[in-house]
Design an enzyme around this catalytic site. Structure first.
Site, PDB file in Angstrom:
ATOM      1  N   ASP A 181       0.839  -1.161  -0.064  1.00  0.00           N
ATOM      2  CA  ASP A 181      -0.081  -0.024   0.067  1.00  0.00           C
ATOM      3  C   ASP A 181       0.871   1.272   0.068  1.00  0.00           C
ATOM      4  OD1 ASP A 181      -2.447   1.361   0.200  1.00  0.00           O
ATOM      5  OD2 ASP A 181      -2.800   1.075   2.137  1.00  0.00           O
ATOM      6  N   ASN A 189       1.385   3.490  -3.121  1.00  0.00           N
ATOM      7  CA  ASN A 189       2.015   3.881  -4.288  1.00  0.00           C
ATOM      8  C   ASN A 189       1.350   5.204  -4.514  1.00  0.00           C
ATOM      9  OD1 ASN A 189       2.885   1.338  -4.359  1.00  0.00           O
ATOM     10  ND2 ASN A 189       1.710   0.599  -5.904  1.00  0.00           N
ATOM     11  N   ARG A 224       0.116   7.557  -2.740  1.00  0.00           N
ATOM     12  CA  ARG A 224       0.684   8.742  -1.666  1.00  0.00           C
ATOM     13  C   ARG A 224       2.230   8.998  -2.184  1.00  0.00           C
ATOM     14  NH1 ARG A 224      -1.468   5.925   3.575  1.00  0.00           N
ATOM     15  NH2 ARG A 224      -1.853   4.259   2.069  1.00  0.00           N
ATOM     16  N   TRP A 225       2.928   7.941  -2.204  1.00  0.00           N
ATOM     17  CA  TRP A 225       4.476   8.103  -2.908  1.00  0.00           C
ATOM     18  C   TRP A 225       4.322   9.166  -4.194  1.00  0.00           C
ATOM     19  CZ3 TRP A 225       7.253   7.174  -7.132  1.00  0.00           C
ATOM     20  CH2 TRP A 225       8.792   7.153  -7.100  1.00  0.00           C
ATOM     21  N   ARG A 266      -0.611   8.972 -10.307  1.00  0.00           N
ATOM     22  CA  ARG A 266      -0.531   7.904  -9.536  1.00  0.00           C
ATOM     23  C   ARG A 266       0.043   6.663 -10.202  1.00  0.00           C
ATOM     24  NH1 ARG A 266      -4.132   7.200  -5.348  1.00  0.00           N
ATOM     25  NH2 ARG A 266      -4.245   5.269  -5.815  1.00  0.00           N
ATOM     26  N   HIS A 269       2.500   3.221  -8.782  1.00  0.00           N
ATOM     27  CA  HIS A 269       2.608   1.748  -8.976  1.00  0.00           C
ATOM     28  C   HIS A 269       3.973   1.334  -9.991  1.00  0.00           C
ATOM     29  CE1 HIS A 269      -1.458   2.094  -7.647  1.00  0.00           C
ATOM     30  NE2 HIS A 269      -1.991   2.678  -8.550  1.00  0.00           N
ATOM     31  N   SER A 280      -7.150  -5.517  -5.967  1.00  0.00           N
ATOM     32  CA  SER A 280      -8.086  -6.261  -5.217  1.00  0.00           C
ATOM     33  C   SER A 280      -9.506  -6.260  -6.441  1.00  0.00           C
ATOM     34  CB  SER A 280      -8.553  -5.505  -4.048  1.00  0.00           C
ATOM     35  OG  SER A 280      -8.969  -4.204  -4.322  1.00  0.00           O
ATOM     36  N   TRP A 330     -11.334  -2.648  -9.182  1.00  0.00           N
ATOM     37  CA  TRP A 330     -11.993  -2.294 -10.334  1.00  0.00           C
ATOM     38  C   TRP A 330     -12.874  -1.036 -10.440  1.00  0.00           C
ATOM     39  CZ3 TRP A 330     -10.086  -4.896 -14.194  1.00  0.00           C
ATOM     40  CH2 TRP A 330      -9.780  -5.951 -14.214  1.00  0.00           C
ATOM     41  N   LEU A 379      11.045 -20.652  -4.338  1.00  0.00           N
ATOM     42  CA  LEU A 379       9.927 -19.810  -3.894  1.00  0.00           C
ATOM     43  C   LEU A 379       8.673 -19.819  -4.443  1.00  0.00           C
ATOM     44  CD1 LEU A 379       9.422 -17.195  -1.956  1.00  0.00           C
ATOM     45  CD2 LEU A 379      10.038 -15.672  -3.853  1.00  0.00           C
ATOM     46  N   ARG A 416       1.911  -4.920   6.085  1.00  0.00           N
ATOM     47  CA  ARG A 416       1.177  -3.821   5.235  1.00  0.00           C
ATOM     48  C   ARG A 416       2.161  -2.792   5.576  1.00  0.00           C
ATOM     49  NH1 ARG A 416      -4.929  -2.852   4.306  1.00  0.00           N
ATOM     50  NH2 ARG A 416      -4.396  -0.999   3.166  1.00  0.00           N
ATOM     51  N   GLU A 456       1.231 -13.183  12.454  1.00  0.00           N
ATOM     52  CA  GLU A 456       1.631 -12.144  13.095  1.00  0.00           C
ATOM     53  C   GLU A 456       1.535 -10.846  12.053  1.00  0.00           C
ATOM     54  OE1 GLU A 456       2.498 -11.958  16.381  1.00  0.00           O
ATOM     55  OE2 GLU A 456       2.101 -14.092  16.334  1.00  0.00           O
TER      56      GLU A 456
HETATM   57  C1  FPP Z   1      -1.908   0.070  -3.331  1.00  0.00           C
HETATM   58  O1  FPP Z   1      -1.569   1.527  -3.533  1.00  0.00           O
HETATM   59  C2  FPP Z   1      -1.341  -0.507  -4.437  1.00  0.00           C
HETATM   60  C3  FPP Z   1      -1.995  -1.138  -5.285  1.00  0.00           C
HETATM   61  C4  FPP Z   1      -3.338  -0.962  -5.680  1.00  0.00           C
HETATM   62  C5  FPP Z   1      -1.246  -1.598  -6.781  1.00  0.00           C
HETATM   63  C6  FPP Z   1       0.098  -2.719  -6.177  1.00  0.00           C
HETATM   64  C7  FPP Z   1       0.913  -2.886  -7.509  1.00  0.00           C
HETATM   65  C8  FPP Z   1       2.097  -2.589  -7.541  1.00  0.00           C
HETATM   66  C9  FPP Z   1       2.945  -2.496  -6.634  1.00  0.00           C
HETATM   67  C10 FPP Z   1       2.573  -2.758  -8.973  1.00  0.00           C
HETATM   68  C11 FPP Z   1       3.680  -3.937  -9.508  1.00  0.00           C
HETATM   69  C12 FPP Z   1       3.194  -5.365  -9.029  1.00  0.00           C
HETATM   70  C13 FPP Z   1       3.186  -6.064  -9.865  1.00  0.00           C
HETATM   71  C14 FPP Z   1       3.294  -7.677  -9.416  1.00  0.00           C
HETATM   72  C15 FPP Z   1       2.981  -6.023 -11.325  1.00  0.00           C
HETATM   73  P1  FPP Z   1      -2.469   2.720  -3.237  1.00  0.00           P
HETATM   74  O2  FPP Z   1      -2.816   2.966  -5.008  1.00  0.00           O
HETATM   75  O3  FPP Z   1      -3.884   2.335  -2.767  1.00  0.00           O
HETATM   76  O4  FPP Z   1      -1.795   3.794  -2.666  1.00  0.00           O
HETATM   77  P2  FPP Z   1      -2.461   5.082  -1.814  1.00  0.00           P
HETATM   78  O5  FPP Z   1      -3.297   4.197  -0.704  1.00  0.00           O
HETATM   79  O6  FPP Z   1      -1.381   5.847  -1.556  1.00  0.00           O
HETATM   80  O7  FPP Z   1      -3.211   5.789  -2.703  1.00  0.00           O
END
Ligand code: FPP
Length: 246
Positions: free
Chosen positions: A24, A26, A28-29, A37, A41, A69, A73, A135, A192, A211
């Protein structure tokens, strides 16, 4: 530079067999850098690479990542398209590396909802990494834990209706065998990122005794060192599984 932590966790205690991660932060980053946004990702892919390598180094056998998730969508089409393209890009770029490192990739979720190109990429990575022994990498895509449990319940009902199963045979094992995660032990550790204290419809059944480790670090900033810190913290926990300490 994370070798010191790696050495420590190898002597301090047992390494979790299965680590699950809610990636979680991406968005905000990206926002913090005034970027769109999808670039957040994209930056998150580097962290995926880091944790795969970290799991291989530490001897974690199963890594399950929540990548998309069913609720996702509902995001704007432009972001969904970017995530689907990213999945294809990830698979194209990483396939050889994953195979070389003996990583077996599985995709868990309602894959039929993915765009054709993404579905083909998913089929390809699963077929071409099959048999990897070091793995198991589970990518949860179009995944909802409630939908997974409902699907398992429906399969139980169908098996009973078809005479393949007695109602008296329905127990926890029978249900667990019908979850996507049937081949693997339940996660020992859930990480998380980005500080939210939620499970977000992820592995609700399987996380019963995991845990929990929540870090404020945003997913694109998460490194192998952060993974090792989480494992070291896990090793300090007293896991009782409902019993008393020995
Ligand atoms: C949540 O951040 C992240 C996602 C919905 C996507 C996760 C996807 C990746 C890490 C991309 C690469 C992975 C693969 C396996 C291709 P958010 O957008 O909810 O962040 P926020 O809460 O800061 O808005």
């Amino acid at each position: 530079m994370s070798e010191d932590l790696l050495q420590r966790l190898k002597v301090q205690g047992s390494v979790p067999a299965h680590v699950a991660i809610i990636m979680d932060g991406n968005g905000r980053w990206a926002k913090g850098r005034a970027l769109p946004r999808p670039l957040g990702h994209h930056a998150g892919m580097r962290a995926v690479r880091e944790v795969i390598q970290g799991c291989l180094d530490a001897g974690v056998g199963v890594l399950t990542l929540f990548a998309f998730s069913q609720e996702n969508w509902q995001r704007p089409a432009i972001e969904i398209d970017a995530l689907m393209s990213l999945l294809e890009e990830y698979i194209t770029r990483e396939l050889d590396n994953l195979r070389a490192k003996s990583v077996e990739v599985h995709v868990l979720g309602e894959v039929s909802r993915l765009a054709p190109g993404a579905q083909q990429a998913v089929d390809r990575v699963m077929a071409e990494t099959a048999g990897g022994r070091d793995l198991a990498l589970n990518l949860c895509i179009s995944y909802s834990s409630r939908a997974e449990i409902t699907r398992a319940a429906r399969q139980l009902a169908e098996d009973v209706a078809a005479g393949r199963l007695e109602v008296s045979e329905i127990g926890e094992d029978a249900l667990a065998r019908r979850l996507y995660t049937a081949p693997w032990p339940d996660p020992d550790l859930l990480i998380r990122t980005s500080g939210e204290m939620r499970i977000s419809n992820f592995l609700l059944w399987q996380l019963a005794y995991a845990e929990l480790y929540v870090t404020p670090v945003l997913w694109p900033d998460f490194t192998r060192r952060h993974l090792f810190e989480a494992i070291l913290e896990f090793q300090r926990r007293d896991r009782r599984f409902g019993r008393v300490s020995v």
